[in-house]
Design an enzyme around this catalytic site. Structure first.
Site, PDB file in Angstrom:
ATOM      1  CG  HIS A 194       1.339  -8.715  -8.555  1.00  0.00           C
ATOM      2  ND1 HIS A 194       0.833 -10.010  -8.754  1.00  0.00           N
ATOM      3  CD2 HIS A 194       2.729  -8.736  -8.744  1.00  0.00           C
ATOM      4  CE1 HIS A 194       1.737 -10.671  -9.143  1.00  0.00           C
ATOM      5  NE2 HIS A 194       2.985 -10.216  -9.265  1.00  0.00           N
ATOM      6  CB  CYS A 195       4.307  -7.104  -3.537  1.00  0.00           C
ATOM      7  SG  CYS A 195       6.011  -6.569  -3.169  1.00  0.00           S
ATOM      8  N   PRO A 196       6.105  -7.318  -6.881  1.00  0.00           N
ATOM      9  CG  PRO A 196       7.312  -5.826  -8.193  1.00  0.00           C
ATOM     10  CD  PRO A 196       6.116  -5.821  -7.296  1.00  0.00           C
TER      11      PRO A 196
END
Lengths: 532, 143
Positions: A194-196
């Site tokens: 999950h890439c912020p």
């Protein structure tokens, strides 16, 4: 207890899968309800923590993370480049410089937006029928005590044993390489991370966009860095010195700083992902060491790899584009009312937690007041604090609230049996599902207006957990105050502990220098939290 | 929809007796394949060969959709060069095959499964997780 659950999930009470104009009589009430309002699209009842825009065309995670910062940094740097450096370089060098810069910039922005707004490969949750079928298959011994479904199932993939885990939220055995993202509350196929920075999960469907983004961003950063350095060098020619050049073009200094700090982390990230693409691995698998044999088991290679770098690259980046499985813009068929009702009930329960909290408070207060009349006043304050705490807790507490709320305000007689006879249920979402037949005849009208708030779908107003949100806020503060070093953190988020990677990855991953080691520790926990 | 006329009539009279789920087969990796094992609940309703043929054809169609070959690489490279904006205008190869699959399932339902009181659900409606076979009560046999 097992029997009560099977009674609740009665396939006969559920509708037929394909739409028909006529329905069995027990759905007549719900049908009228549905005909009365305009047909709803599936994104409006999506159970995960995602937000939808443009009538379901655009999907993002619940928290946009630092996507605005990413976009802002890229825009600011490029605009400064075009305004302050390009005129000089155009005059003194060549017209290709702004042209190449422009092309790269367009590539970067488009691929970033596509990564952020594309469905990463979300798996829709299992229908109640499927969930019941799985449970029946597992628990077909007919024992009277309730056993939770076993958490793993083993399959042979390319002559290798792979364990498939059961996802309690989505009620299915996760396909291989699928992982459940706790931030988005969805199972995502070929889950990478999950890439912020892009504000979305990176999975099967948007990995190629993500890869294009980081590669084009590396090129852009290097290009701007090179051009700005050339610009300053040209200005400083003739013995006039660097300080003179910087005074003439102060914006170049800003660009230089941003690019200098970004280039290492972005190049490192690109290198790391190139390695992953070439070996057909995901970040999740690499970090967990699923195929590196760290557990000591011999003969654990990657069963998905084609053992050929070119084939691996082609299959990951140029393979056929799988379709979105969640069908965001499809209309809810009227006959899937029980499914809708199930999701509506889940949503309604979540949205009604405030009401239930109040009821719980009142009932607790009444009980306490009955036993200790003088303490009633003090206990009311305690109750409100208790309610607030409960609103911040996990699913287990939601279950408690639901069962407590159902007993004082029953809609049918059935919930009584559910709340009293299924105390061992692992996942209270099961309880929500089991309410199906109980509430089919009496759908909750509160659910309807709650879903029509603007273009967004708030499915988890008060429910869990606020911890990732707080972590993100902590993240944001970190990043905003230390924006100069933010890019090094970016690498850390993706790569987590490089020391760990050193032990696992072959020496073909450049850029994971020791400079990333320190300061990455505090983000390891966060990235691990994101990687389910 | 024209193809569900017979199914509608049947559904008006028949209630669902059971649902059988054909799970995914992962022995070849993550490609979309379904198990060809014949479920015991369908033994009285349909011929084993017929059923396995249906599932096998479905598997072949999905394999065609996910095939890594010249045309898919070309599509991928072209998409990459246009920064994937081409996906906004063009229908991908996978989507074309999905339409073929939908037609195939509809055809199978009309010709083979509906007369036997069964209904196949397109796996795409179940997130490519299962092939759902709905078994309707067979009134003619007095059940």
């Amino acid at each position: 207890m097992k029997h009560c659950e099977y009674q609740q999930i009665d396939p006969r009470a559920l509708s037929t899968p394909a739409p028909t104009p006529t329905l069995p009589p027990q759905h007549a009430v719900v049908e009228e309800e549905k005909k009365g309002e305009t047909a709803r699209r599936k994104w409006e009842v999506f159970p995960g923590k995602n937000r939808f825009y443009c009538d379901g065309r655009i999907i993002v995670a619940q928290q946009s993370g630092v996507l605005p910062l990413t976009l802002g940094l890229i825009l600011v740097t490029t605009v400064l480049f075009f305004v302050f450096d390009c005129p000089f370089l155009l005059k003194h060098l060549t017209v290709f410089i702004p042209a190449i810069g422009g092309v790269l910039f367009v590539f970067v922005v488009i691929s970033l937006l596509q990564t952020s707004f594309t469905d990463p490969g979300i798996l829709p949750r299992a229908t109640p029928d499927e969930a019941a079928d799985i449970e029946k298959q597992i628990d077909n011994s007919g024992s009277s005590t309730y056993r939770p479904p076993p958490r793993t199932k083993e399959v042979m993939i390319n002559q290798q044993v792979v364990k498939l885990k059961y996802c309690f939220t989505c009620k299915m055995f996760r396909p291989p390489r699928t992982s459940h993202c706790s931030l988005c509350d969805n199972c995502v196929e070929r889950f990478d991370h999950h890439c912020p920075w892009v504000g979305n999960c990176v999975g099967k469907r948007n990995y190629r966009f993500f890869y294009t983004f980081i590669v084009s961003l590396s090129f852009l950063t290097v290009f701007i860095f090179g051009c700005v350095a050339t610009h300053l060098a040209l200005r400083a020619q003739g013995g006039r010195g660097l300080m003179f050049a910087l005074q003439e073009s102060p914006a170049s200094a800003v660009e230089l700083v941003i690019c200098f700090f970004s280039v290492w982390s972005i190049l490192g990230l690109s290198g790391f992902h190139t390695y992953l693409v070439a070996s057909n691995l995901t970040t999740n698998e690499d970090i967990k060491g699923s195929w590196s044999g760290k557990s000591g088991a011999e003969d654990t290679g990657n069963p998905y790899s084609y053992n050929n770098i070119i084939t691996n690259c082609c299959s990951v980046l140029c393979g056929p584009m799988p379709p979105s499985l969640i069908d965001r813009r499809g209309f809810m068929p009227v006959e899937e009312s029980s499914q809708t009702v199930a999701t509506e009930i889940e949503l309604a329960t979540k949205n009604e937690i405030n009401v239930c909290q109040l009821v719980l408070c009142v009932s607790v207060f009444v009980c306490m007041a009955h036993h200790h009349p003088p303490l009633g006043g003090q206990l009311s304050g305690l109750c409100s604090v208790l309610c607030w705490l409960m609103s911040k807790c996990t699913q287990g507490t939601k279950d408690l609230l639901e069962s407590a709320s159902r007993s004082p305000c029953p809609q049918t007689g059935k919930p009584q049996t559910v709340s009293t006879s299924c105390p061992d249920s692992i996942d209270p979402a099961d309880q929500a599902v089991t309410f199906n037949p109980a509430v089919t005849s009496d759908p909750d009208p509160v659910a309807v207006p709650s879903l029509k708030c603007g273009g967004r779908h708030h499915s988890h107003t008060t429910s869990p957990p606020d911890e990732p949100r707080q972590q993100h806020h902590h993240h944001n503060r970190h990043h905003k105050t230390r924006s100069a070093r933010s890019s090094s953190k970016r690498a850390a988020l993706h790569i987590s502990n490089p020391a760990y990677n050193f032990s696992l990855s072959p020496p073909t991953s450049p850029g994971l220098g020791p400079s990333h080691g320190i300061g990455a520790e505090d983000h390891v926990r966060d990235s691990f939290a994101a990687l389910h | 929809m024209a193809e569900t006329h017979s199914l509608q009539d049947m559904r008006q009279q028949a209630a669902i007796a059971a649902k059988v789920f054909i799970q995914r087969d992962y022995t070849n990796g993550t490609v979309c394949q379904f198990q060809t094992k014949f479920p015991s609940e369908l033994e009285t309703r349909i011929d084993k060969q017929q059923f396995e043929e249906t599932v096998r054809t479905l598997n072949n169609l999905y394999a065609e959709a996910e095939k890594l070959g010249g045309s898919s690489y070309l599509e991928g490279c072209l998409a990459c060069l246009t920064a994937y904006t081409i996906f906004l205008c063009m229908e991908t190869h996978y989507e074309k095959v999905l339409k073929k699959i939908a037609k195939f399932i509809q055809e199978q339902n009309d010709k083979i499964y509906a007369p036997r009181g069964l209904l196949l659900t397109d796996p795409i409606e179940r997130g490519l997780r299962v092939v759902e076979v709905t078994i309707f009560e067979d009134r003619s046999l007095g059940r």
